[in-house]
Design a protein around this motif. Structure first.
Motif, PDB file in Angstrom:
ATOM      1  N   PHE A   1     -33.249  -6.346  67.226  1.00 60.06           N
ATOM      2  CA  PHE A   1     -34.090  -7.532  67.372  1.00 60.06           C
ATOM      3  C   PHE A   1     -35.541  -7.109  67.383  1.00 60.06           C
ATOM      4  CE2 PHE A   1     -32.997  -6.074  71.613  1.00 60.06           C
ATOM      5  CZ  PHE A   1     -34.169  -6.185  72.344  1.00 60.06           C
ATOM      6  N   SER A   2     -36.425  -8.081  67.205  1.00 60.63           N
ATOM      7  CA  SER A   2     -37.853  -7.787  67.278  1.00 60.63           C
ATOM      8  C   SER A   2     -38.525  -8.775  68.222  1.00 60.63           C
ATOM      9  CB  SER A   2     -38.502  -7.837  65.890  1.00 60.63           C
ATOM     10  OG  SER A   2     -38.353  -9.099  65.290  1.00 60.63           O
ATOM     11  N   ILE A   3     -39.627  -8.329  68.776  1.00 63.91           N
ATOM     12  CA  ILE A   3     -40.434  -9.136  69.684  1.00 63.91           C
ATOM     13  C   ILE A   3     -41.822  -9.255  69.066  1.00 63.91           C
ATOM     14  CG2 ILE A   3     -41.427  -9.316  72.007  1.00 63.91           C
ATOM     15  CD1 ILE A   3     -38.392  -9.360  72.096  1.00 63.91           C
ATOM     16  N   GLN A   4     -42.332 -10.495  68.996  1.00 68.96           N
ATOM     17  CA  GLN A   4     -43.669 -10.754  68.482  1.00 68.96           C
ATOM     18  C   GLN A   4     -44.533 -11.268  69.634  1.00 68.96           C
ATOM     19  OE1 GLN A   4     -43.625  -9.979  65.104  1.00 68.96           O
ATOM     20  NE2 GLN A   4     -41.456  -9.681  65.532  1.00 68.96           N
ATOM     21  N   LEU A   5     -45.576 -10.550  70.002  1.00 68.51           N
ATOM     22  CA  LEU A   5     -46.533 -11.012  71.010  1.00 68.51           C
ATOM     23  C   LEU A   5     -47.537 -11.896  70.286  1.00 68.51           C
ATOM     24  CD1 LEU A   5     -47.795 -11.037  73.836  1.00 68.51           C
ATOM     25  CD2 LEU A   5     -48.997  -8.920  73.200  1.00 68.51           C
TER      26      LEU A   5
ATOM     27  N   SER B   1     -46.005  -6.301  67.457  1.00 70.28           N
ATOM     28  CA  SER B   1     -44.639  -6.539  66.999  1.00 70.28           C
ATOM     29  C   SER B   1     -43.836  -5.297  67.342  1.00 70.28           C
ATOM     30  CB  SER B   1     -44.621  -6.785  65.490  1.00 70.28           C
ATOM     31  OG  SER B   1     -43.305  -7.024  65.048  1.00 70.28           O
ATOM     32  N   VAL B   2     -42.703  -5.498  68.005  1.00 73.66           N
ATOM     33  CA  VAL B   2     -41.885  -4.383  68.485  1.00 73.66           C
ATOM     34  C   VAL B   2     -40.472  -4.536  67.941  1.00 73.66           C
ATOM     35  CG1 VAL B   2     -41.013  -3.206  70.538  1.00 73.66           C
ATOM     36  CG2 VAL B   2     -43.259  -4.302  70.605  1.00 73.66           C
ATOM     37  N   CYS B   3     -39.959  -3.480  67.322  1.00 72.42           N
ATOM     38  CA  CYS B   3     -38.588  -3.466  66.807  1.00 72.42           C
ATOM     39  C   CYS B   3     -37.702  -2.700  67.772  1.00 72.42           C
ATOM     40  CB  CYS B   3     -38.534  -2.789  65.446  1.00 72.42           C
ATOM     41  SG  CYS B   3     -39.446  -3.667  64.176  1.00 72.42           S
ATOM     42  N   CYS B   4     -36.562  -3.299  68.095  1.00 71.89           N
ATOM     43  CA  CYS B   4     -35.663  -2.691  69.080  1.00 71.89           C
ATOM     44  C   CYS B   4     -34.244  -2.575  68.557  1.00 71.89           C
ATOM     45  CB  CYS B   4     -35.619  -3.542  70.345  1.00 71.89           C
ATOM     46  SG  CYS B   4     -37.176  -3.642  71.215  1.00 71.89           S
ATOM     47  N   GLU B   5     -33.580  -1.525  69.018  1.00 71.92           N
ATOM     48  CA  GLU B   5     -32.148  -1.372  68.841  1.00 71.92           C
ATOM     49  C   GLU B   5     -31.512  -1.681  70.187  1.00 71.92           C
ATOM     50  OE1 GLU B   5     -29.059   2.289  68.142  1.00 71.92           O
ATOM     51  OE2 GLU B   5     -30.981   2.348  67.084  1.00 71.92           O
ATOM     52  N   LEU B   6     -30.485  -2.499  70.175  1.00 72.51           N
ATOM     53  CA  LEU B   6     -29.838  -2.906  71.416  1.00 72.51           C
ATOM     54  C   LEU B   6     -29.201  -1.707  72.110  1.00 72.51           C
ATOM     55  CD1 LEU B   6     -29.015  -5.228  73.284  1.00 72.51           C
ATOM     56  CD2 LEU B   6     -26.991  -5.553  71.840  1.00 72.51           C
ATOM     57  N   SER B   7     -29.601  -1.472  73.363  1.00 73.28           N
ATOM     58  CA  SER B   7     -29.028  -0.393  74.166  1.00 73.28           C
ATOM     59  C   SER B   7     -27.891  -0.900  75.039  1.00 73.28           C
ATOM     60  CB  SER B   7     -30.085   0.237  75.076  1.00 73.28           C
ATOM     61  OG  SER B   7     -31.086   0.854  74.332  1.00 73.28           O
ATOM     62  N   SER B   8     -28.135  -2.047  75.685  1.00 71.68           N
ATOM     63  CA  SER B   8     -27.124  -2.627  76.564  1.00 71.68           C
ATOM     64  C   SER B   8     -27.486  -4.073  76.865  1.00 71.68           C
ATOM     65  CB  SER B   8     -27.021  -1.840  77.873  1.00 71.68           C
ATOM     66  OG  SER B   8     -28.227  -1.934  78.603  1.00 71.68           O
ATOM     67  N   TYR B   9     -26.540  -4.774  77.465  1.00 68.75           N
ATOM     68  CA  TYR B   9     -26.828  -6.126  77.931  1.00 68.75           C
ATOM     69  C   TYR B   9     -25.886  -6.481  79.065  1.00 68.75           C
ATOM     70  CZ  TYR B   9     -22.872  -7.797  75.078  1.00 68.75           C
ATOM     71  OH  TYR B   9     -21.634  -8.004  74.522  1.00 68.75           O
ATOM     72  N   THR B  10     -26.328  -7.482  79.831  1.00 65.59           N
ATOM     73  CA  THR B  10     -25.508  -8.021  80.902  1.00 65.59           C
ATOM     74  C   THR B  10     -25.773  -9.513  81.002  1.00 65.59           C
ATOM     75  OG1 THR B  10     -24.844  -7.721  83.216  1.00 65.59           O
ATOM     76  CG2 THR B  10     -27.197  -7.584  82.749  1.00 65.59           C
ATOM     77  N   ASP B  11     -24.765 -10.249  81.386  1.00 72.00           N
ATOM     78  CA  ASP B  11     -24.916 -11.685  81.545  1.00 72.00           C
ATOM     79  C   ASP B  11     -25.246 -12.009  82.992  1.00 72.00           C
ATOM     80  OD1 ASP B  11     -24.302 -12.070  78.885  1.00 72.00           O
ATOM     81  OD2 ASP B  11     -22.187 -12.476  79.255  1.00 72.00           O
ATOM     82  N   VAL B  12     -26.277 -12.849  83.158  1.00 71.32           N
ATOM     83  CA  VAL B  12     -26.695 -13.310  84.475  1.00 71.32           C
ATOM     84  C   VAL B  12     -26.878 -14.823  84.367  1.00 71.32           C
ATOM     85  CG1 VAL B  12     -28.405 -13.150  86.318  1.00 71.32           C
ATOM     86  CG2 VAL B  12     -27.881 -11.124  84.930  1.00 71.32           C
ATOM     87  N   GLY B  13     -25.980 -15.571  84.969  1.00 72.02           N
ATOM     88  CA  GLY B  13     -26.059 -17.025  84.892  1.00 72.02           C
ATOM     89  C   GLY B  13     -26.042 -17.506  83.458  1.00 72.02           C
ATOM     90  N   SER B  14     -27.029 -18.325  83.100  1.00 67.08           N
ATOM     91  CA  SER B  14     -27.085 -18.917  81.760  1.00 67.08           C
ATOM     92  C   SER B  14     -27.656 -17.975  80.705  1.00 67.08           C
ATOM     93  CB  SER B  14     -27.949 -20.174  81.802  1.00 67.08           C
ATOM     94  OG  SER B  14     -29.265 -19.847  82.232  1.00 67.08           O
TER      95      SER B  14
END
Length: 163
Positions: free
Chosen positions: A68-72, A117-130
């Motif tokens: 994913f990428s993040i655009q400031l 603009s930052v490009c990322c590779e998914l390292s991990s995730y966790t679900d918290v509520g919604s």
């Protein structure tokens, strides 16, 4: 004791946040949302976290594609922020009709007017509520000169750079 949703939202509105777009995919399969829940995790290795509502297609696609990428956003980009927040009635890849977009070397969407603009590779995730909290390993970043768009008290503002 648990506070009400209304009190929580009022409290959180006092916390100024940088306005970003979380983007994923290519071509007609691009998806994106507006987010202020983005922050650094560590500089060794470079990583960040972003919180994305699990009901969004953006969340589904980040989980599936693992990038994913993040655009400031630049301080003049409130129209783009509103489009990606759904306020202009655009859905899916239609949101990318607002602003000028390119593809990064990793094939991710990049807004040409973004302060960063930052490009990322998914390292991990966790679900918290919604929401799903994604941790991304930063693989690339581009920087431009400009002031960032911020959001507080239900209003857009400008974070002036002093560098």
């Amino acid at each position: 004791m648990t506070i009400s949703t209304d009190l929580f939202r009022k409290t959180m509105s006092l916390f100024p946040g940088a306005v970003t777009l979380v983007t994923v995919g290519q071509g007609d399969d691009r998806r994106g949302i507006t987010a202020t829940a983005v922050c650094s995790v560590t500089d060794t290795p470079p990583s960040l976290l972003v919180c994305v509502n699990r009901a969004t297609e953006t969340c589904t696609e980040i989980t599936r594609l693992k990038h994913f990428s993040i655009q400031l956003l630049d301080h003049t980009s409130d129209d783009i922020a509103l489009a990606f927040a759904g306020a202009k009635g655009l859905h899916g890849a239609e949101k990318f009709s607002v602003g000028v977009w390119e593809e990064t070397d990793q094939g991710l969407p990049q807004l040409t007017t973004a302060v960063a603009s930052v490009c990322c590779e998914l390292s991990s995730y966790t679900d918290v509520g919604s929401h799903r909290v994604f941790i991304g390993a930063i693989k690339d970043s581009t920087l431009e000169v400009g002031d960032a768009l911020i959001y507080a008290r239900a209003q857009f503002g400008r974070a002036q750079a002093t560098l």
